[in-house]
Design a protein around this motif. Structure first.
Motif, short mmCIF file in Angstrom:
data_model
loop_
_atom_site.label_atom_id
_atom_site.label_comp_id
_atom_site.label_asym_id
_atom_site.label_seq_id
_atom_site.Cartn_x
_atom_site.Cartn_y
_atom_site.Cartn_z
N LEU A 49 103.76 -31.39 48.84
CA LEU A 49 103.40 -32.80 48.93
C LEU A 49 104.50 -33.67 48.21
O LEU A 49 104.99 -33.24 47.06
N TYR A 50 105.03 -34.48 48.98
CA TYR A 50 106.31 -35.40 48.56
C TYR A 50 106.00 -36.65 47.83
O TYR A 50 105.25 -37.32 48.29
N GLY A 51 106.63 -36.90 46.59
CA GLY A 51 106.55 -37.98 46.14
C GLY A 51 105.40 -38.36 45.38
O GLY A 51 104.96 -39.53 45.12
N GLN A 52 104.40 -37.40 45.18
CA GLN A 52 103.26 -37.65 44.48
C GLN A 52 102.92 -36.98 43.40
O GLN A 52 102.19 -36.16 43.29
N HIS A 53 103.62 -37.24 42.07
CA HIS A 53 103.52 -36.49 41.18
C HIS A 53 102.11 -36.62 40.46
O HIS A 53 101.56 -35.67 39.84
N MET A 54 101.27 -37.79 40.52
CA MET A 54 100.39 -37.81 39.96
C MET A 54 99.26 -37.00 40.61
O MET A 54 98.43 -36.45 40.14
N ALA A 55 99.29 -36.91 42.03
CA ALA A 55 98.18 -36.45 42.84
C ALA A 55 98.50 -34.76 42.60
O ALA A 55 97.46 -33.85 42.29
N GLN A 56 99.74 -34.26 42.34
CA GLN A 56 100.08 -33.03 42.09
C GLN A 56 99.23 -32.60 40.63
O GLN A 56 98.62 -31.59 40.36
N ASP A 57 99.61 -33.32 39.72
CA ASP A 57 99.08 -33.03 38.43
C ASP A 57 97.71 -33.12 38.21
O ASP A 57 96.87 -32.32 37.70
N ILE A 58 97.01 -34.27 38.83
CA ILE A 58 95.57 -34.54 38.75
C ILE A 58 94.70 -33.44 39.38
O ILE A 58 93.86 -32.91 39.12
N VAL A 59 95.07 -33.02 40.61
CA VAL A 59 94.44 -32.12 41.70
C VAL A 59 94.49 -30.70 40.85
O VAL A 59 93.64 -29.99 40.92
N SER A 60 95.81 -30.58 40.48
CA SER A 60 95.94 -28.96 40.04
C SER A 60 95.11 -28.89 38.86
O SER A 60 94.24 -27.86 38.65
N GLU A 61 94.80 -29.71 37.92
CA GLU A 61 94.05 -29.63 36.84
C GLU A 61 92.74 -29.49 36.82
O GLU A 61 91.94 -29.01 36.49
N ALA A 62 92.45 -30.75 37.81
CA ALA A 62 90.88 -30.72 38.01
C ALA A 62 90.30 -29.59 38.59
O ALA A 62 89.34 -29.28 38.43
N VAL A 63 91.14 -28.93 39.58
CA VAL A 63 90.46 -27.92 40.33
C VAL A 63 90.91 -26.59 39.54
O VAL A 63 89.56 -25.83 39.60
N VAL A 64 91.82 -26.54 38.94
CA VAL A 64 91.79 -25.16 37.90
C VAL A 64 90.67 -25.12 36.84
O VAL A 64 89.87 -24.26 36.74
N ASN A 65 90.53 -26.38 36.27
CA ASN A 65 89.32 -26.41 35.20
C ASN A 65 87.85 -26.39 35.94
O ASN A 65 87.09 -25.65 35.27
N PHE A 66 87.85 -26.71 36.97
CA PHE A 66 86.39 -26.69 37.61
C PHE A 66 86.06 -25.33 38.30
O PHE A 66 85.24 -24.66 37.86
N LEU A 67 87.29 -24.48 38.79
CA LEU A 67 86.93 -23.18 39.30
C LEU A 67 87.09 -22.13 38.40
O LEU A 67 86.37 -20.97 38.71
N GLN A 68 87.52 -22.46 37.27
CA GLN A 68 87.29 -21.34 36.17
C GLN A 68 86.42 -21.40 35.45
O GLN A 68 86.09 -20.66 34.60
N ASN A 69 85.55 -22.38 35.45
CA ASN A 69 84.25 -22.71 34.59
C ASN A 69 83.26 -22.12 35.61
O ASN A 69 82.74 -22.49 36.60
N GLU A 70 82.46 -20.82 35.25
CA GLU A 70 81.53 -20.33 35.78
C GLU A 70 80.28 -21.24 36.09
O GLU A 70 79.53 -20.97 36.75
N ASN A 71 79.99 -22.06 34.85
CA ASN A 71 78.75 -22.94 34.99
C ASN A 71 79.15 -24.35 34.72
O ASN A 71 79.03 -24.84 33.58
N PRO A 72 79.91 -25.01 35.77
CA PRO A 72 80.37 -26.43 35.28
C PRO A 72 79.02 -27.30 34.95
O PRO A 72 78.03 -27.11 35.60
#
Length: 310
Positions: A49-72
Motif C-alpha cells: 500500500l503506497y503513500g497511505q501512512h494513515m490507512a496503514q496505521d489505522i487499519v493495522s491497529e483497529a484490526v489487531v485490537n479487534f481480532l485479539q479481543n475474544e469478546n468485543p
C-alpha cells in the motif's frame, strides 16, 4: 448426541488443536476457516500500500485490537474515504485475504455495490428490508462475517441506517453475537477535504507523513453526513458515532504511481522494466494544473498504461 460423543472423544485425544482439527473435518463452521494472519496483514499493508501512512496505521491497529479481543463490545466498523485509485478496495481485499485466506472468494465475506444491489432511490424501504434479512441471515450462519459496502456515494440515503442496531453494543440478536462482525464502507465522499489538506501540506513544505488522522476525521464525518448523495446523509450511524474509525486515503504522487506500475510489472514477470514504470508515471494526469502534484486517477489506470508501454 452423536456430536456430543465426538466432542468427548476429541477431548480424550489431547490438545485443543487436535480437537479443532477433528471438529473441522466434520463441520462447515466459519470458525474453521477463520485464520487471522495479523502479521501477514501488517506486512501486506507496509509492502503493497503506497503513500497511505494513515490507512496503514489505522487499519493495522483497529484490526489487531479487534481480532485479539475474544469478546468485543461492538462490531469493527471502518469507513474508507479518498479519491479513486488510492487503495481503498485494495485494503479491503487485504483484510479479507488475511482473515479468511481466500479473500473475496470466501462465503463469509459479502460485498454490496449500490449500482447492482440498490439501484433505485424509490425502493428504500424494500432495500432496508432486504439488507436486514441478508445481514442477519449471514451473521446467524457466521458471527465473524465481513460486510463490504462499496461506492457509498451512490447508496440511496436511508438504506444503510437499518444496520444501526448491528453496529452498536447490543450483545445478542437472534442467538448470534453480532459484535464479532466487521463492516467496511468505501466512498469517494470526503476526498475534497483530504485533498485540500494534502495540497496545503505540500505547499507549506510539510511531509505528507506528518498529516495526522485527527486533522481529517471530523471533517470527513461532516462531509458524509451533510452530502445529499451520500449513503450516510443525515444517518444516525454518524450521529450515534457508530463508525469505529474514518480512514483517510491521500492523493498519490508520481512516485507512488510508479511503485504501483513496478508491482504490476513484477506480477507479470517483468520486474526489470523500470523504464516502463517511469513511462507509466509520466503518462498520468496530475493535479492541480499549475503544480502537477497528485495523480488524478491514483493507480487505477496503471494496468492499462502498463499494457500500453510494455
Amino acid at each position: 448426541m452423536i456430536f456430543i460423543l465426538i466432542l468427548i472423544y476429541c477431548t480424550s485425544l489431547g490438545t485443543g488443536f487436535e480437537m479443532k482439527s477433528i471438529f473441522c473435518s466434520i463441520s462447515d463452521s466459519c470458525d474453521c476457516d477463520f485464520k487471522a494472519d495479523i502479521k501477514g496483514l501488517e506486512w501486506d499493508l507496509y509492502k503493497n500500500l503506497y503513500g497511505q501512512h494513515m490507512a496503514q496505521d489505522i487499519v493495522s491497529e483497529a484490526v489487531v485490537n479487534f481480532l485479539q479481543n475474544e469478546n468485543p463490545d461492538r462490531s469493527l466498523v471502518l469507513s474508507f474515504h479518498g479519491a479513486s485509485g488510492t487503495g481503498k478496495s485494495l485494503v479491503s481485499s487485504m483484510m479479507g485475504r488475511h482473515i479468511y485466506e481466500t479473500a473475496m472468494g470466501s462465503p463469509y465475506i459479502h460485498q454490496f455495490v449500490p449500482t447492482l444491489h440498490f439501484t433505485s432511490a424509490d425502493r428504500v424501504q424494500q432495500y432496508r428490508s432486504d439488507l436486514k434479512r441478508w445481514v442477519e441471515g449471514n451473521l446467524t450462519a457466521c458471527a465473524r462475517s465481513i460486510f463490504i459496502f462499496d461506492e457509498m456515494e451512490k447508496m440511496p440515503p436511508g438504506v444503510i441506517d437499518v444496520l444501526e442496531p448491528h453496529l452498536g453494543t447490543f450483545h445478542v440478536l437472534f442467538q448470534t453475537n453480532y459484535r464479532k462482525a466487521i463492516y467496511i464502507f468505501i466512498s469517494t465522499i470526503g476526498q475534497e477535504v483530504i485533498n485540500k489538506v494534502a495540497l496545503e501540506s505540500r505547499q507549506a513544505g510539510r511531509d505528507r507523513e506528518d498529516i495526522l488522522p485527527k486533522e481529517l476525521e471530523d471533517s470527513i464525518a461532516d462531509a458524509v453526513y451533510n452530502n445529499k448523495n451520500s449513503g450516510f446523509y443525515h444517518s444516525r450511524i454518524i450521529t450515534e458515532k457508530l463508525i469505529t474509525r474514518f480512514v483517510p486515503f491521500l492523493p498519490l504522487l508520481r512516485r507512488h504511481v510508479e511503485r504501483c506500475a513496478q508491482r504490476e510489472l513484477c506480477q507479470r514477470g517483468e520486474c526489470q522494466r523500470a523504464d516502463v514504470a517511469s513511462s507509466v508515471g509520466g503518462a498520468m494526469t496530475y493535479t492541480p494544473n499549475d503544480r502537477q502534484y497528485f495523480s488524478s486517477t491514483g493507480c487505477k489506470l496503471v494496468p492499462a498504461k502498463v499494457n500500453l508501454f510494455l
